[in-house]
Design a protein around this motif. Structure first.
Motif, PDB file in Angstrom:
ATOM      1  N   GLU A 296       0.835  -1.200   0.000  1.00 55.35           N
ATOM      2  CA  GLU A 296       0.000   0.000   0.000  1.00 55.35           C
ATOM      3  C   GLU A 296       0.866   1.245   0.000  1.00 55.35           C
ATOM      4  N   LEU A 297       2.032   1.126   0.588  1.00 57.92           N
ATOM      5  CA  LEU A 297       2.971   2.244   0.671  1.00 57.92           C
ATOM      6  C   LEU A 297       3.854   2.313  -0.568  1.00 57.92           C
ATOM      7  N   ILE A 298       4.440   1.174  -0.927  1.00 52.29           N
ATOM      8  CA  ILE A 298       5.343   1.081  -2.081  1.00 52.29           C
ATOM      9  C   ILE A 298       4.940  -0.157  -2.883  1.00 52.29           C
ATOM     10  N   PRO A 299       4.468   0.023  -4.123  1.00 53.67           N
ATOM     11  CA  PRO A 299       3.919  -1.106  -4.906  1.00 53.67           C
ATOM     12  C   PRO A 299       5.002  -2.020  -5.478  1.00 53.67           C
ATOM     13  N   LEU A 300       5.591  -2.846  -4.607  1.00 52.96           N
ATOM     14  CA  LEU A 300       6.640  -3.785  -5.034  1.00 52.96           C
ATOM     15  C   LEU A 300       6.113  -4.754  -6.086  1.00 52.96           C
ATOM     16  N   HIS A 301       6.950  -5.064  -7.068  1.00 54.65           N
ATOM     17  CA  HIS A 301       6.617  -6.131  -8.005  1.00 54.65           C
ATOM     18  C   HIS A 301       6.640  -7.468  -7.262  1.00 54.65           C
ATOM     19  N   THR A 302       5.872  -8.399  -7.728  1.00 53.89           N
ATOM     20  CA  THR A 302       5.762  -9.697  -7.047  1.00 53.89           C
ATOM     21  C   THR A 302       6.793 -10.710  -7.549  1.00 53.89           C
ATOM     22  N   THR A 303       7.707 -10.253  -8.398  1.00 53.32           N
ATOM     23  CA  THR A 303       8.685 -11.163  -9.017  1.00 53.32           C
ATOM     24  C   THR A 303       9.887 -11.439  -8.127  1.00 53.32           C
ATOM     25  N   GLY A 304       9.974 -10.774  -6.974  1.00 54.35           N
ATOM     26  CA  GLY A 304      11.088 -11.033  -6.067  1.00 54.35           C
ATOM     27  C   GLY A 304      12.374 -10.354  -6.508  1.00 54.35           C
ATOM     28  N   PHE A 305      13.504 -10.991  -6.180  1.00 60.47           N
ATOM     29  CA  PHE A 305      14.803 -10.362  -6.442  1.00 60.47           C
ATOM     30  C   PHE A 305      15.107 -10.323  -7.942  1.00 60.47           C
ATOM     31  N   LEU A 306      15.757  -9.255  -8.355  1.00 57.09           N
ATOM     32  CA  LEU A 306      15.921  -8.907  -9.770  1.00 57.09           C
ATOM     33  C   LEU A 306      16.993  -9.749 -10.465  1.00 57.09           C
ATOM     34  N   PRO A 307      16.646 -10.440 -11.554  1.00 52.17           N
ATOM     35  CA  PRO A 307      17.672 -11.157 -12.342  1.00 52.17           C
ATOM     36  C   PRO A 307      18.614 -10.169 -13.028  1.00 52.17           C
ATOM     37  N   VAL A 308      19.826 -10.628 -13.306  1.00 53.20           N
ATOM     38  CA  VAL A 308      20.803  -9.806 -14.021  1.00 53.20           C
ATOM     39  C   VAL A 308      20.512  -9.871 -15.514  1.00 53.20           C
ATOM     40  N   ASN A 309      20.331  -8.719 -16.127  1.00 50.04           N
ATOM     41  CA  ASN A 309      20.142  -8.653 -17.576  1.00 50.04           C
ATOM     42  C   ASN A 309      21.466  -8.996 -18.256  1.00 50.04           C
ATOM     43  N   THR A 310      21.447  -9.891 -19.216  1.00 48.37           N
ATOM     44  CA  THR A 310      22.691 -10.354 -19.860  1.00 48.37           C
ATOM     45  C   THR A 310      23.447  -9.229 -20.553  1.00 48.37           C
ATOM     46  N   THR A 311      22.764  -8.130 -20.899  1.00 46.70           N
ATOM     47  CA  THR A 311      23.463  -7.014 -21.539  1.00 46.70           C
ATOM     48  C   THR A 311      24.404  -6.314 -20.562  1.00 46.70           C
ATOM     49  N   ARG A 312      24.245  -6.545 -19.266  1.00 52.09           N
ATOM     50  CA  ARG A 312      25.110  -5.933 -18.248  1.00 52.09           C
ATOM     51  C   ARG A 312      26.256  -6.858 -17.844  1.00 52.09           C
ATOM     52  N   LEU A 313      26.287  -8.056 -18.377  1.00 48.17           N
ATOM     53  CA  LEU A 313      27.167  -9.112 -17.899  1.00 48.17           C
ATOM     54  C   LEU A 313      28.388  -9.280 -18.799  1.00 48.17           C
ATOM     55  N   ASN A 314      29.554  -9.507 -18.165  1.00 49.56           N
ATOM     56  CA  ASN A 314      30.767  -9.778 -18.929  1.00 49.56           C
ATOM     57  C   ASN A 314      31.717 -10.591 -18.049  1.00 49.56           C
ATOM     58  N   TYR A 315      32.854 -10.973 -18.648  1.00 42.82           N
ATOM     59  CA  TYR A 315      33.819 -11.812 -17.929  1.00 42.82           C
ATOM     60  C   TYR A 315      35.227 -11.300 -18.203  1.00 42.82           C
ATOM     61  N   THR A 316      36.092 -11.470 -17.217  1.00 39.69           N
ATOM     62  CA  THR A 316      37.491 -11.138 -17.430  1.00 39.69           C
ATOM     63  C   THR A 316      38.080 -12.085 -18.482  1.00 39.69           C
ATOM     64  N   SER A 317      39.212 -11.720 -19.020  1.00 41.17           N
ATOM     65  CA  SER A 317      39.841 -12.519 -20.066  1.00 41.17           C
ATOM     66  C   SER A 317      40.176 -13.919 -19.556  1.00 41.17           C
ATOM     67  N   PRO A 318      40.036 -14.938 -20.406  1.00 37.50           N
ATOM     68  CA  PRO A 318      40.265 -16.327 -19.962  1.00 37.50           C
ATOM     69  C   PRO A 318      41.629 -16.550 -19.334  1.00 37.50           C
ATOM     70  N   ASP A 319      42.661 -15.821 -19.782  1.00 35.13           N
ATOM     71  CA  ASP A 319      44.015 -16.034 -19.266  1.00 35.13           C
ATOM     72  C   ASP A 319      44.377 -15.099 -18.112  1.00 35.13           C
ATOM     73  N   SER A 320      43.424 -14.287 -17.652  1.00 35.37           N
ATOM     74  CA  SER A 320      43.773 -13.265 -16.661  1.00 35.37           C
ATOM     75  C   SER A 320      44.082 -13.841 -15.284  1.00 35.37           C
ATOM     76  N   ASN A 321      43.729 -15.106 -15.052  1.00 37.05           N
ATOM     77  CA  ASN A 321      44.066 -15.708 -13.754  1.00 37.05           C
ATOM     78  C   ASN A 321      45.303 -16.600 -13.830  1.00 37.05           C
ATOM     79  N   LYS A 322      46.003 -16.574 -14.958  1.00 33.64           N
ATOM     80  CA  LYS A 322      47.207 -17.395 -15.095  1.00 33.64           C
ATOM     81  C   LYS A 322      48.408 -16.689 -14.473  1.00 33.64           C
TER      82      LYS A 322
END
Length: 686
Positions: free
Chosen positions: A249-275
């Motif tokens: 009643e105070l703040i109309p929260l969506h019923t979907t719960g915690f927000l998934p990460v949109n893949t457009t925001r996602l990336n990875y460090t270079s495959p060899d960066s931990n060598k």
């Protein structure tokens, strides 16, 4: 790479369907919230033309949605108006709901976010009550197209069951910070402004200073999986307090719960960066690499004299350690076999002291009786009778004084807790590789380096440590002459000495340029957001050197609490894959920095570190639009986290921040707050 199902600890809700009427008064009014000029609505001139054109007018009053006599209405479009005003409104609504409707303890933060304290009676005892803390912070379209509530679990606080009136008889008032009084949290220094205070009903929160003053032992950092605990707590809080008709009643929260990460925001460090590069090969795990391929570079000394400084009660511990170093224990075959440290111990050179409580004078006297050969490299093994969490500060201080005493004689040292050696028995073998690596680094060897092409750039790290006893913050800096992870020099200053820090960075650039070409860029890893006052003298120093190069500032923050966290629902332990990073707006990123390279290969003993938060800025703003440049900088933070030579386990903070923090933690304990000159260009603090 294993597919992930990532989500944030963020909930979204709907904008109002139409503008909302707020009420304002051009003068500050008692009993009504005042708002700063930075929160004024964009259309303030429509109701108060003079206020809008008078910069000196800093505050007005706002009744928000409540009509009040003498207040002027103004329609606010939440999607387009001042976002700081909108956030203030929602935070105020949340605070009112939990304080007045739910009658909970609410602590309001610096940006008016609300921290809710819920009692945890099962964990309370006769000495204190325990509370679980949750923060709700409103943000607008940070990682979604909606207003958001950022829900974090901030751990636990303890409140003494003895009142201020009782404790102050034995505890100095400067040890009191927050106080629980009449179900509200007050700063102790402001409590006296309230009329008719009954200090018999005022109960202090057990902060670090108060716990020390009351004799509570220091606590070891947690090693368990906090992801599962964190998610369990915020899910329960959401279900019990937010996923309800009353809150919606105070703040109309969506019923979907915690927000998934949109893949457009996602990336990875270079495959060899931990060598990592070792003596004769590469690996991603420091322990495996050193054990299999040897250190990248051996210590450059073939005359290393190792001796012990030990209380006479712990002489047997020293003998046992000497055996471990010489012939090994189980899979650890000795210092030379593991880290290629060639060393000798001389009969009668080690020091056994008798005064456990105050050994410094005795150690100093016995050191002065030893003949120091300038052609020999000395390393002292100080076996301390006290552990790092010793409650008695004077006993903890002995460690620092021994370090300083040795540094003044150009002797590096390794501190080892006596009790651990004897109590752990054969399990102490798991500590020996860490000790071997640290000793090698202190003797100017290189356990491993980053397996990356050398670039012409200078990297500076600035970390900080605040001393609770003095309430003074110190900053340390570390200089790397290239991007392979080797360090050249360490300095430390008080927080306010910005010009001294800038001068130190300027000298490092000049030193670099005299040996190499001028660097292509300067990269500063900073422990907080760097402001103009801090950056300006560095830019001036570059100009004085005639260097027109970009300066990148990468702010690196821990997200241990009160901040954004990332979870992977596809993995039972919830921690995302190492190297995952997510763009969270305004040149800010969340970087998962751990050892979960694959589900099968993860070792739970490496721990479950939370992500670190990065913010990237540059004096040349066009560089920030270059995806390749940003990725390189994030890769570099990730790589420098693998250069921690105090352990064969990786840390989640890069050493550009971690090492200076360690220096800043120790150096203020030295006489005159000065690091002996010998300690400015080696890794004595590991």
């Amino acid at each position: 790479m294993q597919e992930q199902n990532l989500f944030f600890n963020i909930l979204t809700f709907d904008w109002p369907n139409q503008p909302v009427t707020f009420y304002f008064h051009e003068e500050e009014q008692d009993k009504f919230p005042r708002i700063h000029r930075s929160l004024f609505p964009k259309q303030i001139a429509n109701i108060f033309p003079q206020v809008a054109t008078t910069p000196a007018k800093e505050f007005i009053s706002c009744a928000f949605t409540g009509e009040a006599e003498g207040f002027t209405p103004l329609d606010i479009d939440f999607k387009t108006d001042n976002p700081d005003l909108i956030k203030r409104f929602y935070n105020k609504q949340i605070g009112y709901y939990f304080r007045k409707v739910r009658e909970k303890i609410v602590k309001v933060g610096f940006i008016k976010e609300n921290q809710i304290w819920l009692p945890a009676p099962k964990e309370s005892n006769a000495q204190y009550s325990v509370y679980d803390k949750y923060t709700l912070k409103v943000q607008l379209c940070t990682v979604s197209g909606f207003p958001e509530i950022h829900l974090s679990y901030d751990g636990k606080s303890r409140v003494s069951k003895k009142s201020i009136a009782v404790l102050i008889q034995d505890i100095a008032p400067e040890n009191f910070n927050w106080v629980l009084y009449e179900n509200q949290l007050w700063k102790y220094d402001t409590l006296d402004k309230k009329e008719d205070i009954d200090y018999k009903k005022a109960y202090p929160v057990l902060g670090r200073r108060l716990k020390t003053a009351m004799g509570f032992p220091a606590e070891a950092p947690p090693r368990h999986n906090r992801y599962t605990e964190y998610l369990r707590n915020i899910e329960k809080f959401y279900k019990d307090n937010l996923d309800t008709d009353a809150f919606r009643e105070l703040i109309p929260l969506h019923t979907t719960g915690f927000l998934p990460v949109n893949t457009t925001r996602l990336n990875y460090t270079s495959p060899d960066s931990n060598k990592l590069a070792f003596g004769t090969g590469q690996d991603i795990v420091p322990f495996n690499g050193v054990k299999t391929y040897g250190p990248f570079k051996k210590a450059p000394y073939n005359k290393v004299h190792l001796f012990f400084i030990v209380h006479r009660d712990d002489i047997e511990t020293a003998k046992r350690l000497k055996t471990y170093f010489q012939t090994g224990l189980k899979f650890f075959k000795g210092l030379f076999d593991f880290s290629k440290v060639l060393f000798h111990t001389s009969e009668g050179f080690s020091i056994a002291f008798t005064d456990k409580e105050n050994p410094i004078a005795e150690i100093e006297q016995k050191l002065s009786q030893r003949t120091i050969d300038p052609d020999v490299k000395y390393i002292a093994i100080y076996i301390t009778p006290y552990n790092k969490y010793e409650a008695d500060l004077q006993k903890r201080e002995i460690y620092y004084k021994v370090k300083e005493l040795l540094l003044k004689r150009r002797i590096t040292s390794q501190c080892i807790e006596a009790n651990k050696v004897m109590e752990q028995g054969e399990n102490y073998v798991y500590s020996l590789p860490n000790i071997a690596v640290a000793i090698l680094a202190k003797l100017d060897g290189i356990p491993w380096r980053l397996n990356t092409p050398i670039r012409n750039e200078l990297i500076v790290g600035v970390g900080a440590f605040k001393h609770i006893a003095t309430d003074v913050q110190y900053i340390g800096s570390a200089f790397s002459f290239n991007n392979t992870g080797g360090f050249n020099r360490f300095e430390y200053f008080m927080k306010h000495e910005v010009d001294v820090l800038a001068g130190s960075i300027s000298r490092a650039i000049r030193d670099y340029a005299t040996v190499n070409n001028s660097p292509d860029r300067l990269i500063i890893h900073f422990y907080k957001t760097m402001n103009e006052k801090e950056l300006e003298p560095i830019e001036r120093a570059l100009a004085d050197l005639g260097l027109d190069i970009p300066v990148f500032v990468v702010t690196i923050n821990k997200t241990e609490s009160e901040d954004i966290v990332l979870f992977d629902r596809n993995w039972p332990e919830l921690m995302p894959m190492s190297g995952t990073y997510v763009h969270i707006g305004e040149n800010r990123y969340l970087l998962c920095n751990n050892t979960r390279y694959s589900a099968a290969g993860f070792n739970k003993n490496d721990g479950y570190p939370f992500p670190i938060k990065l913010k990237i800025d540059c004096t040349d703003k066009t560089q920030l639009t270059e995806t390749k440049v940003v990725k390189e900088l994030i890769d570099q933070v990730y790589q420098f986290s693998r250069m921690y030579w105090k352990s064969v386990r990786q840390q989640n903070l890069p050493v550009t921040i971690k090492y200076p923090e360690m220096v800043a933690q120790i150096a203020p304990h030295f006489d005159g707050d000065e690091i002996p000159q010998y300690g400015k260009d080696n890794l004595w603090f590991l």
